[in-house]
Design a protein around this motif. Structure first.
Motif, PDB file in Angstrom:
ATOM      1  N   SER A   6      -0.666 -24.991 -11.070  1.00 46.11           N
ATOM      2  CA  SER A   6      -1.152 -25.191  -9.703  1.00 46.11           C
ATOM      3  C   SER A   6      -0.660 -24.070  -8.809  1.00 46.11           C
ATOM      4  CB  SER A   6      -0.690 -26.553  -9.181  1.00 46.11           C
ATOM      5  OG  SER A   6       0.741 -26.611  -9.163  1.00 46.11           O
ATOM      6  N   ASN A   7       0.547 -23.620  -8.987  1.00 46.78           N
ATOM      7  CA  ASN A   7       1.038 -22.489  -8.197  1.00 46.78           C
ATOM      8  C   ASN A   7       0.305 -21.197  -8.570  1.00 46.78           C
ATOM      9  OD1 ASN A   7       2.860 -24.152  -6.909  1.00 46.78           O
ATOM     10  ND2 ASN A   7       4.497 -23.800  -8.414  1.00 46.78           N
ATOM     11  N   LYS A   8      -0.057 -21.082  -9.806  1.00 47.65           N
ATOM     12  CA  LYS A   8      -0.765 -19.891 -10.267  1.00 47.65           C
ATOM     13  C   LYS A   8      -2.152 -19.798  -9.613  1.00 47.65           C
ATOM     14  CE  LYS A   8      -2.150 -17.473 -14.445  1.00 47.65           C
ATOM     15  NZ  LYS A   8      -2.189 -17.494 -15.924  1.00 47.65           N
ATOM     16  N   ARG A   9      -2.849 -20.912  -9.523  1.00 48.14           N
ATOM     17  CA  ARG A   9      -4.168 -20.904  -8.877  1.00 48.14           C
ATOM     18  C   ARG A   9      -4.033 -20.566  -7.403  1.00 48.14           C
ATOM     19  NH1 ARG A   9      -5.042 -25.421 -12.317  1.00 48.14           N
ATOM     20  NH2 ARG A   9      -4.473 -26.848 -10.615  1.00 48.14           N
ATOM     21  N   LEU A  10      -2.976 -21.034  -6.804  1.00 51.04           N
ATOM     22  CA  LEU A  10      -2.761 -20.739  -5.390  1.00 51.04           C
ATOM     23  C   LEU A  10      -2.502 -19.252  -5.191  1.00 51.04           C
ATOM     24  CD1 LEU A  10      -2.376 -21.751  -2.509  1.00 51.04           C
ATOM     25  CD2 LEU A  10       0.017 -22.249  -3.067  1.00 51.04           C
ATOM     26  N   ILE A  11      -1.739 -18.685  -6.124  1.00 55.31           N
ATOM     27  CA  ILE A  11      -1.443 -17.244  -6.024  1.00 55.31           C
ATOM     28  C   ILE A  11      -2.731 -16.424  -6.179  1.00 55.31           C
ATOM     29  CG2 ILE A  11      -0.221 -15.335  -7.133  1.00 55.31           C
ATOM     30  CD1 ILE A  11       2.017 -17.342  -7.827  1.00 55.31           C
ATOM     31  N   VAL A  12      -3.579 -16.799  -7.146  1.00 53.85           N
ATOM     32  CA  VAL A  12      -4.859 -16.085  -7.361  1.00 53.85           C
ATOM     33  C   VAL A  12      -5.743 -16.188  -6.140  1.00 53.85           C
ATOM     34  CG1 VAL A  12      -6.966 -16.042  -8.723  1.00 53.85           C
ATOM     35  CG2 VAL A  12      -4.743 -16.352  -9.855  1.00 53.85           C
ATOM     36  N   LEU A  13      -5.773 -17.358  -5.538  1.00 52.88           N
ATOM     37  CA  LEU A  13      -6.592 -17.552  -4.335  1.00 52.88           C
ATOM     38  C   LEU A  13      -6.104 -16.667  -3.201  1.00 52.88           C
ATOM     39  CD1 LEU A  13      -8.822 -19.082  -2.859  1.00 52.88           C
ATOM     40  CD2 LEU A  13      -7.148 -20.907  -2.392  1.00 52.88           C
ATOM     41  N   LEU A  14      -4.794 -16.614  -3.040  1.00 49.92           N
ATOM     42  CA  LEU A  14      -4.249 -15.771  -1.971  1.00 49.92           C
ATOM     43  C   LEU A  14      -4.547 -14.300  -2.218  1.00 49.92           C
ATOM     44  CD1 LEU A  14      -0.752 -17.512  -1.435  1.00 49.92           C
ATOM     45  CD2 LEU A  14      -2.746 -17.584   0.072  1.00 49.92           C
ATOM     46  N   VAL A  15      -4.436 -13.860  -3.489  1.00 46.40           N
ATOM     47  CA  VAL A  15      -4.750 -12.463  -3.814  1.00 46.40           C
ATOM     48  C   VAL A  15      -6.198 -12.135  -3.504  1.00 46.40           C
ATOM     49  CG1 VAL A  15      -4.915 -10.807  -5.696  1.00 46.40           C
ATOM     50  CG2 VAL A  15      -2.900 -12.285  -5.524  1.00 46.40           C
ATOM     51  N   CYS A  16      -7.099 -13.076  -3.844  1.00 46.98           N
ATOM     52  CA  CYS A  16      -8.544 -12.860  -3.561  1.00 46.98           C
ATOM     53  C   CYS A  16      -8.806 -12.755  -2.058  1.00 46.98           C
ATOM     54  CB  CYS A  16      -9.364 -13.990  -4.179  1.00 46.98           C
ATOM     55  SG  CYS A  16      -9.371 -13.964  -5.984  1.00 46.98           S
ATOM     56  N   ILE A  17      -8.129 -13.623  -1.307  1.00 46.99           N
ATOM     57  CA  ILE A  17      -8.314 -13.588   0.155  1.00 46.99           C
ATOM     58  C   ILE A  17      -7.837 -12.268   0.710  1.00 46.99           C
ATOM     59  CG2 ILE A  17      -7.589 -14.630   2.321  1.00 46.99           C
ATOM     60  CD1 ILE A  17      -7.526 -17.334   0.879  1.00 46.99           C
ATOM     61  N   ILE A  18      -6.684 -11.792   0.191  1.00 45.40           N
ATOM     62  CA  ILE A  18      -6.139 -10.510   0.665  1.00 45.40           C
ATOM     63  C   ILE A  18      -7.100  -9.371   0.347  1.00 45.40           C
ATOM     64  CG2 ILE A  18      -4.267  -8.881   0.346  1.00 45.40           C
ATOM     65  CD1 ILE A  18      -2.413 -11.316  -0.121  1.00 45.40           C
ATOM     66  N   LEU A  19      -7.617  -9.357  -0.903  1.00 45.37           N
ATOM     67  CA  LEU A  19      -8.565  -8.314  -1.282  1.00 45.37           C
ATOM     68  C   LEU A  19      -9.835  -8.367  -0.426  1.00 45.37           C
ATOM     69  CD1 LEU A  19      -8.238  -8.421  -5.205  1.00 45.37           C
ATOM     70  CD2 LEU A  19      -7.368  -6.672  -3.634  1.00 45.37           C
ATOM     71  N   LEU A  20     -10.294  -9.585  -0.163  1.00 39.99           N
ATOM     72  CA  LEU A  20     -11.506  -9.722   0.652  1.00 39.99           C
ATOM     73  C   LEU A  20     -11.294  -9.202   2.066  1.00 39.99           C
ATOM     74  CD1 LEU A  20     -14.412 -10.759   0.940  1.00 39.99           C
ATOM     75  CD2 LEU A  20     -13.474 -13.014   1.512  1.00 39.99           C
ATOM     76  N   VAL A  21     -10.131  -9.577   2.621  1.00 40.99           N
ATOM     77  CA  VAL A  21      -9.839  -9.091   3.974  1.00 40.99           C
ATOM     78  C   VAL A  21      -9.705  -7.574   3.973  1.00 40.99           C
ATOM     79  CG1 VAL A  21      -8.108  -9.121   5.817  1.00 40.99           C
ATOM     80  CG2 VAL A  21      -8.742 -11.252   4.669  1.00 40.99           C
ATOM     81  N   ALA A  22      -9.140  -7.038   2.916  1.00 36.76           N
ATOM     82  CA  ALA A  22      -8.980  -5.586   2.834  1.00 36.76           C
ATOM     83  C   ALA A  22     -10.328  -4.893   2.738  1.00 36.76           C
ATOM     84  CB  ALA A  22      -8.101  -5.238   1.644  1.00 36.76           C
ATOM     85  N   LEU A  23     -11.231  -5.482   1.907  1.00 36.06           N
ATOM     86  CA  LEU A  23     -12.579  -4.901   1.788  1.00 36.06           C
ATOM     87  C   LEU A  23     -13.351  -4.972   3.097  1.00 36.06           C
ATOM     88  CD1 LEU A  23     -13.615  -6.229  -1.754  1.00 36.06           C
ATOM     89  CD2 LEU A  23     -13.049  -3.869  -1.103  1.00 36.06           C
ATOM     90  N   VAL A  24     -13.204  -6.122   3.783  1.00 38.51           N
ATOM     91  CA  VAL A  24     -13.903  -6.271   5.071  1.00 38.51           C
ATOM     92  C   VAL A  24     -13.380  -5.265   6.074  1.00 38.51           C
ATOM     93  CG1 VAL A  24     -14.279  -7.810   7.025  1.00 38.51           C
ATOM     94  CG2 VAL A  24     -14.484  -8.686   4.688  1.00 38.51           C
ATOM     95  N   GLY A  25     -12.076  -5.152   6.108  1.00 37.01           N
ATOM     96  CA  GLY A  25     -11.508  -4.171   7.032  1.00 37.01           C
ATOM     97  C   GLY A  25     -11.903  -2.755   6.690  1.00 37.01           C
ATOM     98  N   TYR A  26     -11.964  -2.493   5.384  1.00 39.50           N
ATOM     99  CA  TYR A  26     -12.338  -1.145   4.960  1.00 39.50           C
ATOM    100  C   TYR A  26     -13.795  -0.836   5.295  1.00 39.50           C
ATOM    101  CZ  TYR A  26     -13.019   2.905   1.955  1.00 39.50           C
ATOM    102  OH  TYR A  26     -13.315   4.167   1.474  1.00 39.50           O
ATOM    103  N   SER A  27     -14.680  -1.847   5.086  1.00 37.39           N
ATOM    104  CA  SER A  27     -16.094  -1.629   5.367  1.00 37.39           C
ATOM    105  C   SER A  27     -16.356  -1.491   6.854  1.00 37.39           C
ATOM    106  CB  SER A  27     -16.925  -2.789   4.796  1.00 37.39           C
ATOM    107  OG  SER A  27     -16.535  -4.007   5.410  1.00 37.39           O
ATOM    108  N   MET A  28     -15.524  -2.129   7.694  1.00 36.52           N
ATOM    109  CA  MET A  28     -15.711  -2.035   9.147  1.00 36.52           C
ATOM    110  C   MET A  28     -15.115  -0.764   9.710  1.00 36.52           C
ATOM    111  SD  MET A  28     -15.001  -5.979  10.324  1.00 36.52           S
ATOM    112  CE  MET A  28     -15.270  -5.573  12.046  1.00 36.52           C
TER     113      MET A  28
END
Length: 292
Positions: A6-28
């Motif tokens: 359960s902690n592992k899934r939470l970590i993966v979710l957080l990593v995905c959110i970070i990458l998504l925010v990074a991509l959004v920021g990069y594209s903007m």
């Protein structure tokens, strides 16, 4: 162990959110060039739009053209209707103008022909036979019309009354080829009166024939030909036409003259019937015998 997963899934979710925010920021971010994924997506979408855009434009253009053609057809029909109305109006205006001019000229003649009665009449039909030149008028015996009365237009003599019924009459034109169609006429000369008869019509020259002129009579082109009044029915002085040629007859005993009619025998709308008011020669002789 379950807690670790359960902690592992939470970590993966957080990593995905970070990458998504990074991509959004990069594209903007204000960049001069696009990344290859963006280029791929844009080119793919653009290709699909191009494929569907051309047929869509053709279809839209087709219906627009159909609609324009329909509008053009309706406008064309409206313009044709207006054009037909204009042509009809133009014809009516020409007819009314010609009738007005004829009536004005007829009014002037009516005022000048003070020594005979003048009856205006409307032409109601014309003989379709080109050999028999007849017209019909809307005046007859009930209107005082009698056989052999002269018929003129504002330009000159056109014929005489041939048949009379109660309310209509038939007019024999000067161009009729009947051998009995003759009128006593004279050349309007200053020195000496020259008499003859209007007999026949020359189809080639379009001239009336003035026949039985004395061989030694001096007549020339340009002289006017009028009614002589010697026939006892026609009044004297009705204009017939103008001499255009003079020649000897086939035997050389008399002369013939070609007379250009002063009146037109076509487009006859209105005519004037002339009644001679002066007494005939026979009436004068009878009255003298009765009185004396």
């Amino acid at each position: 162990m379950p807690q670790f997963f359960s902690n592992k899934r939470l970590i993966v979710l957080l990593v995905c959110i970070i990458l998504l925010v990074a991509l959004v920021g990069y594209s903007m971010n204000d960049r001069r060039s696009l990344t290859w994924p963006e280029q791929f997506v844009k080119d793919s979408v653009g290709w699909v739009q191009t494929v569907f855009q051309q047929p869509a434009l053709y279809v839209a253009g087709f219906f627009e053209n159909v609609n324009n053609m329909k509008n053009l057809y309706e406008e064309n029909q409206i313009l044709k209707a207006h054009l037909d109305n204009y042509a009809e109006t133009a014809v009516e205006v020409n007819v009314l103008r010609r009738q007005n001019e004829n009536l004005k000229e007829a009014l002037d003649i009516t005022e000048s022909l003070f020594d005979h009665n003048v009856r205006p009449a409307l032409v109601i039909h014309r003989s379709p036979d080109r050999w028999n030149e007849y017209i019909g008028i809307n005046k007859g015996e009930q209107h005082g019309v009698k056989r052999d009365m002269a018929v003129i237009t504002s330009k000159g003599l056109v014929g005489k009354v041939k048949h009379v019924s109660q309310f209509t009459s038939t007019i024999q034109l000067l161009t009729d080829h009947d051998r009995t169609n003759r009128i006593s006429a004279m050349v309007d000369a200053e020195d000496k009166e020259v008499f003859g008869f209007i007999e026949g019509f020359d189809e080639i020259t379009g001239a009336l024939m003035l026949r039985k002129i004395e061989a030694d009579a001096e007549i020339e082109e340009g002289q006017k030909v009028i009614t002589s009044g010697l026939g006892g029915v026609f009044p004297q002085g009705l204009l017939i036409g103008e001499i255009i040629r003079v020649e000897a007859d086939e035997y050389g005993l008399t002369k013939n003259a070609y007379v250009q009619p002063s009146a037109s025998f076509h487009n006859l709308d209105y005519v004037l019937i002339i009644e001679r008011t002066s007494p005939k020669l026979g009436d004068e002789i009878i009255s003298k015998q009765e009185g004396g």
